[in-house]
Design a protein around this motif. Sequence first.
Motif, short mmCIF file in Angstrom:
data_model
loop_
_atom_site.label_atom_id
_atom_site.label_comp_id
_atom_site.label_asym_id
_atom_site.label_seq_id
_atom_site.Cartn_x
_atom_site.Cartn_y
_atom_site.Cartn_z
N ASN A 219 49.51 49.28 36.96
CA ASN A 219 48.22 48.73 37.30
C ASN A 219 48.48 47.23 37.69
O ASN A 219 48.26 46.24 36.90
CB ASN A 219 47.23 48.61 36.01
CG ASN A 219 45.92 47.92 36.33
OD1 ASN A 219 45.66 47.93 37.56
ND2 ASN A 219 45.21 47.35 35.54
N PHE A 220 48.56 46.95 39.03
CA PHE A 220 48.92 45.88 39.38
C PHE A 220 47.73 44.67 39.60
O PHE A 220 47.80 43.61 39.83
CB PHE A 220 49.61 45.86 40.69
CG PHE A 220 50.47 44.71 41.18
CD1 PHE A 220 50.07 43.40 42.01
CD2 PHE A 220 51.68 44.68 40.87
CE1 PHE A 220 50.97 42.41 42.19
CE2 PHE A 220 52.60 43.62 40.90
CZ PHE A 220 52.14 42.51 41.73
N ALA A 221 46.62 45.27 39.24
CA ALA A 221 45.34 44.48 39.22
C ALA A 221 45.26 43.98 37.84
O ALA A 221 44.15 43.08 37.87
CB ALA A 221 43.99 45.57 39.59
N GLN A 222 46.11 44.02 36.90
CA GLN A 222 45.78 43.19 35.44
C GLN A 222 45.78 41.90 35.71
O GLN A 222 45.21 41.31 35.12
CB GLN A 222 47.00 43.91 34.85
CG GLN A 222 46.82 43.44 33.36
CD GLN A 222 45.88 44.17 32.67
OE1 GLN A 222 45.54 45.29 32.96
NE2 GLN A 222 45.30 43.66 31.59
N GLY A 223 46.68 41.33 36.72
CA GLY A 223 46.40 39.65 36.83
C GLY A 223 45.45 39.45 37.35
O GLY A 223 44.63 38.45 37.02
N ALA A 224 44.66 40.10 38.34
CA ALA A 224 43.17 39.87 38.92
C ALA A 224 42.16 40.09 37.94
O ALA A 224 41.32 39.24 37.55
CB ALA A 224 43.16 40.64 40.26
N GLN A 225 42.31 41.11 36.99
CA GLN A 225 41.38 41.08 35.79
C GLN A 225 41.33 40.04 34.92
O GLN A 225 40.52 39.46 34.33
CB GLN A 225 41.75 42.44 35.22
CG GLN A 225 41.15 43.79 35.86
CD GLN A 225 41.58 44.96 35.07
OE1 GLN A 225 42.88 45.41 35.26
NE2 GLN A 225 40.86 45.41 34.22
N LEU A 226 42.66 39.38 34.81
CA LEU A 226 42.85 38.41 33.77
C LEU A 226 42.31 37.00 34.59
O LEU A 226 41.54 36.46 33.64
CB LEU A 226 44.39 38.04 33.76
CG LEU A 226 45.02 37.02 32.80
CD1 LEU A 226 46.32 37.53 32.40
CD2 LEU A 226 45.17 35.79 33.51
N LEU A 227 42.45 36.82 35.43
CA LEU A 227 41.83 35.62 36.30
C LEU A 227 40.28 35.86 36.45
O LEU A 227 39.72 34.92 36.05
CB LEU A 227 42.31 35.83 37.77
CG LEU A 227 41.59 34.88 38.87
CD1 LEU A 227 41.71 33.42 38.46
CD2 LEU A 227 42.03 35.15 40.40
N PHE A 228 39.87 37.12 36.73
CA PHE A 228 38.30 37.30 36.76
C PHE A 228 37.89 36.95 35.39
O PHE A 228 36.67 36.28 35.38
CB PHE A 228 38.22 38.67 37.14
CG PHE A 228 36.49 39.05 37.55
CD1 PHE A 228 36.15 38.77 38.42
CD2 PHE A 228 35.87 39.62 36.39
CE1 PHE A 228 34.73 39.00 39.03
CE2 PHE A 228 34.44 39.67 36.81
CZ PHE A 228 33.85 39.54 38.04
N PHE B 159 34.39 33.39 32.24
CA PHE B 159 34.03 32.76 30.96
C PHE B 159 33.77 31.04 31.38
O PHE B 159 32.68 30.51 30.88
CB PHE B 159 35.02 32.75 29.96
CG PHE B 159 34.88 32.10 28.73
CD1 PHE B 159 34.03 32.71 27.95
CD2 PHE B 159 35.83 31.20 28.49
CE1 PHE B 159 33.93 32.21 26.58
CE2 PHE B 159 35.36 30.33 27.24
CZ PHE B 159 34.58 31.03 26.42
N VAL B 160 34.69 30.41 32.07
CA VAL B 160 34.75 29.11 32.37
C VAL B 160 33.51 28.73 33.00
O VAL B 160 32.76 27.78 32.78
CB VAL B 160 36.13 28.60 32.62
CG1 VAL B 160 36.27 28.76 34.35
CG2 VAL B 160 36.03 26.84 32.36
N LEU C 252 42.01 34.14 28.83
CA LEU C 252 41.33 32.89 28.29
C LEU C 252 42.56 32.02 27.56
O LEU C 252 42.48 30.84 27.65
CB LEU C 252 40.65 33.07 26.83
CG LEU C 252 39.08 34.08 27.26
CD1 LEU C 252 38.09 34.18 26.01
CD2 LEU C 252 38.48 33.15 28.45
N LEU C 253 43.65 32.55 27.06
CA LEU C 253 44.68 31.71 26.66
C LEU C 253 45.56 31.27 27.69
O LEU C 253 45.76 30.06 27.57
CB LEU C 253 45.58 32.77 25.80
CG LEU C 253 45.12 33.24 24.35
CD1 LEU C 253 45.91 34.30 23.67
CD2 LEU C 253 44.79 31.97 23.44
#
Length: 299
Positions: free
Chosen positions: A42-51, A56-57, A210-211
């Motif tokens: 799942n290469f979209a994991q990084g985009a999910q992390l960013l999203f 949140f912020v 978040l981290l």
Amino acid sequence: MMGDFDLAFFAEVLVGGLLSGVMYSLVAIGFVLIYKTSGVLNFAQGAQLLFAALTFVSLLERGVPFPLALLLTFTLMLLLGLGIERAVLRPLVNQPPITLFMATLGLSYVIEGVAQLVWGTQVHELNLGISDAPLQIGGILVSSFDLFAAATAAVMVTALSVFFRYTRVGLAFRAVADDTFAAIAVGLRLPRIWATVWATAGVIALVAGLLWGARLGVQFSLSLVVLKALPVLVLGGFDSILGAVVGGLIIGALEKLAEVYLGPFVGGGIESWIAYVAALAFLLVKPGGLFGLRPVERA
């Protein structure tokens, strides 16, 4: 005294590297969950992390209280994970792995584009209220933020282990991971299991986002953190949660030690590529990783 000083300094660098490696493990665990059940990288994991981090912020900056912003982001990441499974994975379930990989790659750009459209492109500072002041433990200076990240990863890994070992859904997940066709034969509903796994991966992306956002700032280059997870997966194995943790620790320690002890001799910057050199060398010796249960398919 000089020898003692060198040993203490080495220990400090090593511990710092190990704690940094935990951050890589958090990203890698999301990969492992998806790969174990569906064979999809799942290469979209990084985009999910960013999203997750950007949502949140942005909510915080609009005056939403911290707990409510966290709850809203948590709910959104659950829905995003479920939506990805329903709209992308399920229609392509019988397609070759390369097709699924390309679908997640395209999905990553879609998620980033939506995030940019909704929240804008400016860099955000994310403060989780966790101090980064160094703590002295046994004569070694350790980042308090890294300790918090390590504790968070430990809690997450423990919770996932308990969930997959002692709950009905977890047992079904393990059955699908071990033998998909046998799981179908005994009546397990794969779409429900896949949906649960993708939703869980979305929650993991929230924690990691978040981290990492608190450490690096919330910006669109944050999605490139996903690249750091690849050598972790190569070392630990693409289908092992324990491997993701051990691989992250190895890569984190290797980067810090190489930066301090080899960097002066190669002109610096070694920490940005040494992990990939190690992963390439490891592929030649043990392609399945330290804890991989299945050999990695080669195109």
